[in-house]
Design a protein around this motif. Sequence first.
Motif: not given
Length: 298
Positions: A58-65
Amino acid sequence: MLGGGAGACGTGGESSSGKSAQTSAPALTPSEAVAKAAEDSADITSLRYRITGSVPDQGQLTVDAAMSTAPLSMTMELTMADQRAKGPLSIRFAGKAMYVGGGALDIRKLGRSANLDPDKLNGKSWLRIEPAAWGLISVDNQSYGVLPHQVEGSPIVQSTLLTGAKNAKKIGAETILGARTTHYRGTVTFDGLRAAQDAATDKASRERQTRSLDQFIALELDKNLIMDLWIDDDGRTRQFRMRGATYKMPVKAGEEPTVGDPVDMTVAFLRINEPVTVTTPSAGDTTDVGALLDAQTG
């Protein structure tokens, strides 16, 4: 007499023997500090957190949870590298259902092979899928391919993985998210986590170690996990980072697994034990995937 009484009752002065009346708790070893943070994680009932980094395929990711443990529910905004122009994918887990919406929603990729027709959404913004589960033992999780395996696990459990390191060491003092913390690092192995599980002397510890071992397996690591953990002055985790090579299962029977892309994720605990409410979309703006599949397959 008043002066003498004040001196006798004070905690910051010296006794008549000249020694300090204050006693400080002995400093914890790195292993003890890590174990205490893992034990205290059981008291976390809700959490707001952020993930940055990269995951295999998937490569780079950002998550706000944000999540709640009782009942177990979660709300997440997930952005992949190839979806930034479309905006985040919005995900909700509540009850036994998962809701998916947002600009990056692609119904054709849902479940990897469902091949649903986007025209069947009828202008609605959200998909509803059940049964769905997140944050449980890995074999019980089900996000239908929407979430990478590495973010299907609860970050509270993932934060305890360093208990499986025999070489945990103190790196030094650092400020994380405005809080003073102590930085620890170690190499986590399957054998180390299994040994910690076997050494657990009570039910709560055994269950915690079992969940940690499960999350290690869910990361699909080729061998070891390099883990950094930042613990604040109250003994609680504020941030952790997980790094390691992963494996890829063979496509054909008889072939050996191969080394995959590395995983490198940093998880920051933004707010702990503050109220979290997971709001699900209205029924009028939601399409049920089960009904779509029934209509498509007859």
